[in-house]
Design a protein around this motif. Structure first.
Motif, PDB file in Angstrom:
ATOM      1  N   GLY A  32     -36.735  22.416  19.701  1.00  0.00           N
ATOM      2  CA  GLY A  32     -37.537  23.641  19.196  1.00  0.00           C
ATOM      3  C   GLY A  32     -38.507  23.417  18.404  1.00  0.00           C
ATOM      4  O   GLY A  32     -39.586  22.454  17.937  1.00  0.00           O
ATOM      5  N   GLU A  33     -38.579  24.697  17.614  1.00  0.00           N
ATOM      6  CA  GLU A  33     -40.281  24.541  17.022  1.00  0.00           C
ATOM      7  C   GLU A  33     -39.905  26.194  16.372  1.00  0.00           C
ATOM      8  O   GLU A  33     -38.793  26.727  16.155  1.00  0.00           O
ATOM      9  N   ALA A  34     -40.704  25.954  14.990  1.00  0.00           N
ATOM     10  CA  ALA A  34     -40.533  26.838  13.900  1.00  0.00           C
ATOM     11  C   ALA A  34     -42.536  27.309  12.822  1.00  0.00           C
ATOM     12  O   ALA A  34     -43.221  25.930  13.372  1.00  0.00           O
ATOM     13  N   ALA A  35     -42.092  28.262  12.896  1.00  0.00           N
ATOM     14  CA  ALA A  35     -43.507  28.742  12.186  1.00  0.00           C
ATOM     15  C   ALA A  35     -43.758  29.249  10.745  1.00  0.00           C
ATOM     16  O   ALA A  35     -45.097  29.526  10.191  1.00  0.00           O
ATOM     17  N   ASP A  36     -42.761  27.942  10.483  1.00  0.00           N
ATOM     18  CA  ASP A  36     -43.402  28.813   8.498  1.00  0.00           C
ATOM     19  C   ASP A  36     -41.604  27.873   7.528  1.00  0.00           C
ATOM     20  O   ASP A  36     -41.049  26.973   8.472  1.00  0.00           O
ATOM     21  N   GLY A  37     -41.904  27.511   6.711  1.00  0.00           N
ATOM     22  CA  GLY A  37     -40.914  26.582   6.024  1.00  0.00           C
ATOM     23  C   GLY A  37     -39.674  26.803   5.626  1.00  0.00           C
ATOM     24  O   GLY A  37     -38.858  26.530   6.515  1.00  0.00           O
ATOM     25  N   LEU A  38     -38.964  27.859   5.885  1.00  0.00           N
ATOM     26  CA  LEU A  38     -38.578  28.926   6.274  1.00  0.00           C
ATOM     27  C   LEU A  38     -37.359  28.372   7.324  1.00  0.00           C
ATOM     28  O   LEU A  38     -36.703  28.780   7.119  1.00  0.00           O
ATOM     29  N   GLU A  39     -38.030  29.220   8.098  1.00  0.00           N
ATOM     30  CA  GLU A  39     -37.216  28.978   9.734  1.00  0.00           C
ATOM     31  C   GLU A  39     -37.537  27.612  10.145  1.00  0.00           C
ATOM     32  O   GLU A  39     -36.399  27.033  11.101  1.00  0.00           O
ATOM     33  N   ALA A  40     -37.850  26.633   9.594  1.00  0.00           N
ATOM     34  CA  ALA A  40     -38.016  25.543   9.623  1.00  0.00           C
ATOM     35  C   ALA A  40     -36.617  24.669   9.106  1.00  0.00           C
ATOM     36  O   ALA A  40     -36.067  24.326  10.028  1.00  0.00           O
ATOM     37  N   ILE A  41     -36.393  25.395   7.935  1.00  0.00           N
ATOM     38  CA  ILE A  41     -35.148  24.701   7.424  1.00  0.00           C
ATOM     39  C   ILE A  41     -34.054  25.111   8.561  1.00  0.00           C
ATOM     40  O   ILE A  41     -32.521  24.375   8.436  1.00  0.00           O
ATOM     41  N   GLU A  42     -33.819  26.362   8.762  1.00  0.00           N
ATOM     42  CA  GLU A  42     -33.238  26.924   9.166  1.00  0.00           C
ATOM     43  C   GLU A  42     -32.615  26.454  10.666  1.00  0.00           C
ATOM     44  O   GLU A  42     -31.751  26.087  11.180  1.00  0.00           O
ATOM     45  N   MET A  54     -43.946  18.318  10.232  1.00  0.00           N
ATOM     46  CA  MET A  54     -43.724  19.188   9.760  1.00  0.00           C
ATOM     47  C   MET A  54     -45.917  19.738   9.225  1.00  0.00           C
ATOM     48  O   MET A  54     -45.653  18.118   8.776  1.00  0.00           O
ATOM     49  N   ASP A  55     -46.275  20.948   9.223  1.00  0.00           N
ATOM     50  CA  ASP A  55     -47.551  21.003   8.734  1.00  0.00           C
ATOM     51  C   ASP A  55     -46.856  21.549   7.389  1.00  0.00           C
ATOM     52  O   ASP A  55     -45.702  21.192   7.007  1.00  0.00           O
ATOM     53  N   VAL A  56     -48.006  21.482   6.419  1.00  0.00           N
ATOM     54  CA  VAL A  56     -47.916  21.705   4.999  1.00  0.00           C
ATOM     55  C   VAL A  56     -48.269  23.118   4.839  1.00  0.00           C
ATOM     56  O   VAL A  56     -47.316  23.688   3.908  1.00  0.00           O
ATOM     57  N   ARG A  57     -49.470  23.356   4.782  1.00  0.00           N
ATOM     58  CA  ARG A  57     -50.016  25.203   4.754  1.00  0.00           C
ATOM     59  C   ARG A  57     -49.272  26.119   5.652  1.00  0.00           C
ATOM     60  O   ARG A  57     -49.937  25.876   6.660  1.00  0.00           O
ATOM     61  N   MET A  58     -48.419  26.875   4.913  1.00  0.00           N
ATOM     62  CA  MET A  58     -47.473  27.886   5.741  1.00  0.00           C
ATOM     63  C   MET A  58     -47.544  28.668   4.872  1.00  0.00           C
ATOM     64  O   MET A  58     -46.830  28.765   4.264  1.00  0.00           O
ATOM     65  N   PRO A  59     -47.226  30.247   5.728  1.00  0.00           N
ATOM     66  CA  PRO A  59     -46.712  30.940   4.743  1.00  0.00           C
ATOM     67  C   PRO A  59     -45.087  31.102   4.448  1.00  0.00           C
ATOM     68  O   PRO A  59     -44.456  30.506   5.428  1.00  0.00           O
ATOM     69  N   ARG A  60     -44.823  32.266   3.508  1.00  0.00           N
ATOM     70  CA  ARG A  60     -43.576  31.854   3.576  1.00  0.00           C
ATOM     71  C   ARG A  60     -42.684  30.886   2.621  1.00  0.00           C
ATOM     72  O   ARG A  60     -41.777  31.184   1.394  1.00  0.00           O
ATOM     73  N   LEU A  61     -43.276  29.812   3.357  1.00  0.00           N
ATOM     74  CA  LEU A  61     -42.165  28.417   2.301  1.00  0.00           C
ATOM     75  C   LEU A  61     -43.495  26.924   3.209  1.00  0.00           C
ATOM     76  O   LEU A  61     -43.413  26.938   3.922  1.00  0.00           O
ATOM     77  N   ASP A  62     -44.059  26.901   2.169  1.00  0.00           N
ATOM     78  CA  ASP A  62     -44.882  25.575   2.305  1.00  0.00           C
ATOM     79  C   ASP A  62     -43.812  23.853   2.872  1.00  0.00           C
ATOM     80  O   ASP A  62     -42.551  24.220   2.885  1.00  0.00           O
ATOM     81  N   GLY A  63     -44.960  23.428   3.452  1.00  0.00           N
ATOM     82  CA  GLY A  63     -44.072  21.950   3.998  1.00  0.00           C
ATOM     83  C   GLY A  63     -43.414  21.307   2.777  1.00  0.00           C
ATOM     84  O   GLY A  63     -42.486  20.821   3.458  1.00  0.00           O
ATOM     85  N   VAL A  64     -44.153  21.246   1.405  1.00  0.00           N
ATOM     86  CA  VAL A  64     -43.764  20.557   0.927  1.00  0.00           C
ATOM     87  C   VAL A  64     -42.112  21.028   0.095  1.00  0.00           C
ATOM     88  O   VAL A  64     -40.958  20.674   0.370  1.00  0.00           O
TER      89      VAL A  64
END
Length: 221
Positions: A32-42, A54-64
């Motif tokens: 799968g893929e995700a475009a931001d931190g919140l989607e990554a968690i889901e 994981m990318d670091v600098r993303m919208p909504r929630l960053d990689g950290v």
């Protein structure tokens, strides 16, 4: 059984490129893929990947922030990729639980190998990131009392192993330095990680410096 990978990046081209490289490997499947931190968690909770790139600098929630949640709520290992070797998020990402940190200009074979290393439970850092991490820890120049107390849980040999580990030695190098077998070193390292509740060698390096076990600039005896 192939390794399951989730690719997280806010740029479509990077996600597509990483998927193309990783999916071409017989032992890796991008689930799968995700475009931001919140989607990554889901997606990490839903898909249960072995590794999250994981990318670091993303919208909504960053990689950290995403790394912290994923490491706390799933069994996935996180491999962080960034454009910047002096990214201010390096230290925070590692403390959040990341098992590896590479630059996005890494060669494709290095990316593939990094995923395999992290999936196997090892840790991996780009050389420039390692130098920055050690420099950052050195600048802090003080130990955290609560971590110092936890060193009491280790045997004398385990403390020695942790101190040597923090200097960046591999298991083979540790075995040579301590005149023991590599199997013995692996057993001690595993015991150290378990007793201190650490995920991997990167976390052990951070712990050793923050506990004052290793003093920057001083060679371990």
């Amino acid at each position: 059984m192939s390794m399951r990978v989730l690719v997280v990046d806010d740029q479509d081209l990077f996600r597509a490129g990483f998927r193309l490289i990783l999916d071409a490997q017989p032992d890796i499947t991008v689930v799968g893929e995700a475009a931001d931190g919140l989607e990554a968690i889901e997606r990490a909770i839903e898909l249960e990947p072995d590794v999250v790139v994981m990318d670091v600098r993303m919208p909504r929630l960053d990689g950290v922030g995403a790394t912290r949640r994923i490491c706390a709520e799933t069994a996935a290992k996180v491999l962080v990729l960034t454009m910047f070797d002096l990214d201010e998020y390096v230290y925070d990402a590692l403390r959040a639980g990341a098992s590896g940190f590479l630059l996005k200009d890494v060669r494709r074979e290095e990316l593939v190998e990094a995923v395999r290393v992290v999936a196997a439970g090892e840790a991996l850092l780009a050389p420039t990131v390692t130098r920055r991490l050690i420099a950052d820890l050195a600048q802090r120049g003080h130990s955290r009392p609560e971590l110092v107390r936890r060193l009491d849980d280790l045997t004398e040999r385990e403390r020695e192993i942790l101190g040597q580990l923090a200097t960046g030695l591999s298991n083979a190098e540790l075995a040579t330095a301590l005149v023991v077998s590599e199997h013995t070193v692996k057993t001690h390292v595993s015991s150290v990680l378990t007793k201190l509740g650490l995920r991997d060698r990167v976390q052990a390096v951070v712990f050793a410096y923050e506990a004052g076990l290793v003093i920057p600039g001083r060679t371990q005896e």
